[in-house]
Design a protein around this motif. Structure first.
Motif, PDB file in Angstrom:
ATOM      1  N   PHE A  96       0.843  -1.208   0.000  1.00 56.79           N
ATOM      2  CA  PHE A  96       0.000   0.000   0.000  1.00 56.79           C
ATOM      3  C   PHE A  96       0.876   1.256   0.000  1.00 56.79           C
ATOM      4  O   PHE A  96       0.647   2.196  -0.769  1.00 56.79           O
ATOM      5  N   TYR A  97       1.880   1.276   0.865  1.00 52.92           N
ATOM      6  CA  TYR A  97       2.766   2.442   0.971  1.00 52.92           C
ATOM      7  C   TYR A  97       3.705   2.535  -0.227  1.00 52.92           C
ATOM      8  O   TYR A  97       4.030   3.643  -0.697  1.00 52.92           O
ATOM      9  N   TYR A  98       4.134   1.401  -0.736  1.00 56.59           N
ATOM     10  CA  TYR A  98       5.032   1.388  -1.896  1.00 56.59           C
ATOM     11  C   TYR A  98       4.361   2.052  -3.095  1.00 56.59           C
ATOM     12  O   TYR A  98       4.992   2.842  -3.818  1.00 56.59           O
ATOM     13  N   GLU A  99       3.084   1.756  -3.303  1.00 56.78           N
ATOM     14  CA  GLU A  99       2.352   2.330  -4.435  1.00 56.78           C
ATOM     15  C   GLU A  99       2.205   3.842  -4.303  1.00 56.78           C
ATOM     16  O   GLU A  99       1.957   4.530  -5.286  1.00 56.78           O
ATOM     17  N   ARG A 100       2.389   4.344  -3.108  1.00 56.16           N
ATOM     18  CA  ARG A 100       2.268   5.782  -2.868  1.00 56.16           C
ATOM     19  C   ARG A 100       3.625   6.445  -2.692  1.00 56.16           C
ATOM     20  O   ARG A 100       3.716   7.572  -2.175  1.00 56.16           O
ATOM     21  N   GLY A 101       4.678   5.725  -3.084  1.00 57.72           N
ATOM     22  CA  GLY A 101       6.013   6.285  -3.100  1.00 57.72           C
ATOM     23  C   GLY A 101       6.670   6.434  -1.745  1.00 57.72           C
ATOM     24  O   GLY A 101       7.590   7.239  -1.573  1.00 57.72           O
ATOM     25  N   MET A 102       6.223   5.650  -0.764  1.00 58.72           N
ATOM     26  CA  MET A 102       6.776   5.746   0.591  1.00 58.72           C
ATOM     27  C   MET A 102       7.599   4.507   0.909  1.00 58.72           C
ATOM     28  O   MET A 102       7.188   3.384   0.586  1.00 58.72           O
ATOM     29  N   ASN A 103       8.764   4.703   1.544  1.00 62.14           N
ATOM     30  CA  ASN A 103       9.627   3.590   1.956  1.00 62.14           C
ATOM     31  C   ASN A 103       9.185   3.127   3.336  1.00 62.14           C
ATOM     32  O   ASN A 103       9.613   3.665   4.358  1.00 62.14           O
ATOM     33  N   PHE A 104       8.356   2.126   3.387  1.00 59.29           N
ATOM     34  CA  PHE A 104       7.790   1.631   4.640  1.00 59.29           C
ATOM     35  C   PHE A 104       8.856   1.033   5.551  1.00 59.29           C
ATOM     36  O   PHE A 104       8.680   0.971   6.768  1.00 59.29           O
ATOM     37  N   GLU A 128      11.954   2.134   5.994  1.00 54.65           N
ATOM     38  CA  GLU A 128      12.982   3.090   6.391  1.00 54.65           C
ATOM     39  C   GLU A 128      13.219   3.055   7.903  1.00 54.65           C
ATOM     40  O   GLU A 128      12.295   3.184   8.699  1.00 54.65           O
ATOM     41  N   ASP A 129      14.489   2.870   8.272  1.00 55.54           N
ATOM     42  CA  ASP A 129      14.907   2.845   9.683  1.00 55.54           C
ATOM     43  C   ASP A 129      14.110   1.838  10.508  1.00 55.54           C
ATOM     44  O   ASP A 129      13.869   2.033  11.709  1.00 55.54           O
ATOM     45  N   GLY A 130      13.674   0.747   9.875  1.00 57.04           N
ATOM     46  CA  GLY A 130      13.022  -0.325  10.616  1.00 57.04           C
ATOM     47  C   GLY A 130      11.612  -0.033  11.079  1.00 57.04           C
ATOM     48  O   GLY A 130      11.150  -0.577  12.090  1.00 57.04           O
ATOM     49  N   GLN A 131      10.874   0.818  10.335  1.00 55.80           N
ATOM     50  CA  GLN A 131       9.507   1.127  10.741  1.00 55.80           C
ATOM     51  C   GLN A 131       8.634  -0.120  10.807  1.00 55.80           C
ATOM     52  O   GLN A 131       7.734  -0.219  11.648  1.00 55.80           O
ATOM     53  N   ASN A 132       8.890  -1.084   9.905  1.00 53.61           N
ATOM     54  CA  ASN A 132       8.101  -2.314   9.911  1.00 53.61           C
ATOM     55  C   ASN A 132       8.297  -3.093  11.201  1.00 53.61           C
ATOM     56  O   ASN A 132       7.351  -3.664  11.758  1.00 53.61           O
ATOM     57  N   TYR A 133       9.532  -3.132  11.718  1.00 50.70           N
ATOM     58  CA  TYR A 133       9.790  -3.831  12.978  1.00 50.70           C
ATOM     59  C   TYR A 133       9.090  -3.128  14.141  1.00 50.70           C
ATOM     60  O   TYR A 133       8.533  -3.786  15.034  1.00 50.70           O
ATOM     61  N   ALA A 134       9.118  -1.822  14.137  1.00 52.33           N
ATOM     62  CA  ALA A 134       8.481  -1.067  15.213  1.00 52.33           C
ATOM     63  C   ALA A 134       6.971  -1.275  15.201  1.00 52.33           C
ATOM     64  O   ALA A 134       6.352  -1.502  16.261  1.00 52.33           O
ATOM     65  N   LEU A 135       6.356  -1.222  14.029  1.00 49.70           N
ATOM     66  CA  LEU A 135       4.912  -1.374  13.945  1.00 49.70           C
ATOM     67  C   LEU A 135       4.498  -2.803  14.283  1.00 49.70           C
ATOM     68  O   LEU A 135       3.481  -3.030  14.951  1.00 49.70           O
ATOM     69  N   ARG A 180      18.494  -0.110  13.030  1.00 47.60           N
ATOM     70  CA  ARG A 180      18.163  -0.364  11.627  1.00 47.60           C
ATOM     71  C   ARG A 180      18.263   0.885  10.762  1.00 47.60           C
ATOM     72  O   ARG A 180      17.770   0.894   9.630  1.00 47.60           O
ATOM     73  N   LYS A 181      18.908   1.900  11.256  1.00 44.07           N
ATOM     74  CA  LYS A 181      19.052   3.141  10.499  1.00 44.07           C
ATOM     75  C   LYS A 181      19.811   2.867   9.195  1.00 44.07           C
ATOM     76  O   LYS A 181      20.849   2.225   9.177  1.00 44.07           O
ATOM     77  N   GLY A 182      19.285   3.354   8.100  1.00 45.61           N
ATOM     78  CA  GLY A 182      19.925   3.153   6.810  1.00 45.61           C
ATOM     79  C   GLY A 182      19.699   1.788   6.209  1.00 45.61           C
ATOM     80  O   GLY A 182      20.351   1.426   5.222  1.00 45.61           O
ATOM     81  N   THR A 183      18.768   1.009   6.772  1.00 46.75           N
ATOM     82  CA  THR A 183      18.534  -0.324   6.247  1.00 46.75           C
ATOM     83  C   THR A 183      18.128  -0.297   4.772  1.00 46.75           C
ATOM     84  O   THR A 183      17.448   0.628   4.316  1.00 46.75           O
ATOM     85  N   GLN A 184      18.566  -1.312   4.052  1.00 44.59           N
ATOM     86  CA  GLN A 184      18.199  -1.459   2.643  1.00 44.59           C
ATOM     87  C   GLN A 184      17.188  -2.590   2.469  1.00 44.59           C
ATOM     88  O   GLN A 184      17.192  -3.292   1.467  1.00 44.59           O
ATOM     89  N   ALA A 185      16.313  -2.739   3.460  1.00 42.05           N
ATOM     90  CA  ALA A 185      15.364  -3.847   3.445  1.00 42.05           C
ATOM     91  C   ALA A 185      14.507  -3.858   2.185  1.00 42.05           C
ATOM     92  O   ALA A 185      14.261  -4.911   1.594  1.00 42.05           O
ATOM     93  N   ALA A 186      14.054  -2.681   1.755  1.00 41.09           N
ATOM     94  CA  ALA A 186      13.220  -2.623   0.551  1.00 41.09           C
ATOM     95  C   ALA A 186      13.989  -3.102  -0.669  1.00 41.09           C
ATOM     96  O   ALA A 186      13.466  -3.854  -1.501  1.00 41.09           O
TER      97      ALA A 186
END
Length: 349
Positions: free
Chosen positions: A103-111, A113-120, A331-337
């Motif tokens: 959903f966020y990718y389609e809207r140009g957002m890096n979900f 970034e800095d491990g936001q997925n782990y935090a959520l 996770r700052k600077g992660t290249q997970a995407a």
């Protein structure tokens, strides 16, 4: 050539919600069968069984000091790494990957970034039952797990319905994509062939990334015969054969670089491999320690004593954390995407 031996514990296939198996993990040890056989004789000179098995040994309290001493020898004198994950948390991370991030990718957002997925995912782990409704939240996770496995329109529809039955407005960042829009990009990601909630490959890949750091040259891996690991030998061989030079940063301590130094992955019968038997002891003790520390079990080795044997670099854990500032720093600077896109393009066609 150096050889790492691997064994795993806690495998429940696609079902990461099995209440009797909260943790899954694996241990890897760079040790020869000759050294392994010698250590087994030293620590268990009266062993009559044909195979050293943690579950059998730990039942006798008299074996506990010997089991701890054996692990101390291994962790002090050999290259060892153990990986342990909370499977419910891992399922939530997968929910982030497939039911939220597109959903966020389609809207140009890096979900990522800095491990936001782990935090959520951590926030959902701890607050989800209260904020969303315990029963509704549990049904949502079960529906997600089923939809990933089944991939039918009915299962995808049931997932959207389950999201809408939660108090999703309390955490719209996580559940809005499904509950509001039945996000087609998310549903498409869930229905993609090859997408699975089976954690075995996640565990194995994590060990490979750490083994790559521990060796200077080519090495190989042997692991116990098991149906789930056999399933991934072909994919792991594709990783081994991948010769494009590229490197990704995933966290403060984790990265992955191709081509790998790993040259082969093979299965062996643990009865014929004392080294694999030692890996069984390591992961068996680590999983049991996790269960004791979280109140799932009461009997077994002293959990604190087991964990104290490990240096920081010898233990990988995938556990939820509400220390969001530390999560962001780690996770700052992660290249997970970039990692996900690269793996999708090269290994999951």
């Amino acid at each position: 050539m150096e050889c790492f031996r691997i064994d795993e514990s806690g495998y429940t296939g696609f079902d990461l919600l099995n209440p009797a198996q909260r943790f899954q993990g694996a241990s890897t040890i760079a040790i020869s069968n000759e050294d392994a056989r010698r250590l087994i004789r030293e620590h268990f000179p009266k062993l009559q069984a044909a195979e050293l098995k943690y579950r059998s040994l730990v039942r006798r309290p008299g074996n506990h000091p010997r089991l701890l001493a054996l692990q101390r020898d291994l962790l002090t004198n050999y290259k060892c790494v153990t990986y342990v994950c909370d499977k419910r948390y891992l399922l939530l991370l997968m929910f982030m990957d497939y039911a939220v991030e597109p959903f966020y990718y389609e809207r140009g957002m890096n979900f990522y970034e800095d491990g936001q997925n782990y935090a959520l995912a951590s926030l959902l782990y701890y607050a989800g039952p209260t904020q969303l409704g315990r029963e509704a939240f549990d049904k949502l996770l079960a529906a997600f797990q089923h939809a990933v496995k089944d991939k039918s329109l009915a299962a995808l529809g049931a997932l959207v319905s389950a999201a809408r039955k939660t108090r999703w407005r309390e955490l719209p960042e996580a559940l809005g994509p499904l509950a509001v829009d039945a996000c087609p990009e998310c549903l498409s990601a869930i229905a993609t062939p090859g997408v699975s909630t089976d954690a075995a490959l996640v565990v194995l890949q994590s060990l490979v990334s750490r083994m790559e750091v521990m060796v200077d040259g080519p090495y190989r891996v042997e692991h116990d015969q098991s149906k789930n690991l056999l399933t991934y030998n072909t994919l792991l061989q594709r990783y081994i054969d991948h010769d494009q030079q590229i490197e990704f940063h995933q966290s403060e301590i984790a990265s992955i670089k191709f081509p790998l130094k790993l040259t082969s992955v093979t299965q062996v019968d643990s009865k014929d491999s004392p080294a694999v038997q030692l890996a069984d002891v390591m992961i068996g003790a680590a999983i049991e320690a996790g269960n004791i520390l979280t109140g799932q079990r009461t009997a077994g080795l002293d959990a604190e004593a087991v964990m104290s044997l490990y240096a920081d670099h010898q233990l990988i854990h995938m556990l939820p954390s509400i220390d969001f500032a530390e999560q962001q720093r780690f996770r700052k600077g992660t290249q997970a995407a970039e990692v996900i896109n690269y793996f999708a393009a090269h290994f999951h066609k």
